[in-house]
Design an enzyme around this catalytic site. Sequence first.
Site, short mmCIF file in Angstrom:
data_model
loop_
_atom_site.label_atom_id
_atom_site.label_comp_id
_atom_site.label_asym_id
_atom_site.label_seq_id
_atom_site.Cartn_x
_atom_site.Cartn_y
_atom_site.Cartn_z
CB SER A 145 -2.89 -2.58 2.45
OG SER A 145 -2.75 -1.56 3.39
CE1 TYR A 181 -0.46 -5.92 5.81
CE2 TYR A 181 -0.29 -3.63 5.27
CZ TYR A 181 -1.16 -4.68 5.46
OH TYR A 181 -2.53 -4.57 5.53
#
Length: 257
Positions: A139, A152
């Site tokens: 990401s 995350y």
Amino acid sequence: MTLQGKRAIVTGSNSGIGLGVAVELAKAGAEIVLNSFTDRDEDHALAARLAAETGVPVRYIAADMSKGADCRALVEKAGGCDILVNNAGIQHVAPVEEFPVEKWDAILAINLSSAFHTTAAALPGMKAKGWGRIINIASAHGLTASPFKSAYVAAKHGVVGLTKTVALEVAGQGITCNAICPGYVLTPLVEAQIPDQMKVHDMDRETVIREVMLQRQPSRQFATTEQLGGTVVFLASAAADQITGTTLSVDGGWTAL
């Protein structure tokens, strides 16, 4: 960029980015193993439909990516793989001091540890063949951070570190390991959020996308699942033989800021 004769496992691939990646790999000729934690008739029907549309073998294998044994069993049940795409992931947003411990544990397990387990299970077969591609869907948050996303961000930074380590361990053996770092991607989950955001901000669709959802993405455009799938196909191709241990951002300029 033909991938005929190659078997690809894509974790978390019955929707969203994972399914988009699987579709593009299938179009390039790879045999596909779809995966998620459910085991429904519609999951297997999805595999049958993709096989009919692309003319390549497609199977669905259920495995819970929060469990290391399930991750390793997925690779075994698939009969090994030539291309491993670690895509499975979940998200939760909260301040660090309020972050639920069970959510932290689940995010680290699914977003990071699953990639370790599937990679460890897939590597012996890749080494025996002298060829393999490990492609981790990280990401933009693997390269930068945002508040309230501690688990995350930590997991995706970990995926980038794991990618580099694996690449170094298998360098010169015909195996590459890279991470793709998407920004915001237009998936069904994101699409479903747009009407609510339009109401909250009293904006039309295009304005809420540009000024609210894509505020951190300089292109002010979503990446698409097809674009991410195409990036995976490129990294799996011979053109990327000497690309390993690196990150490839597909984020509309986010991490250039």
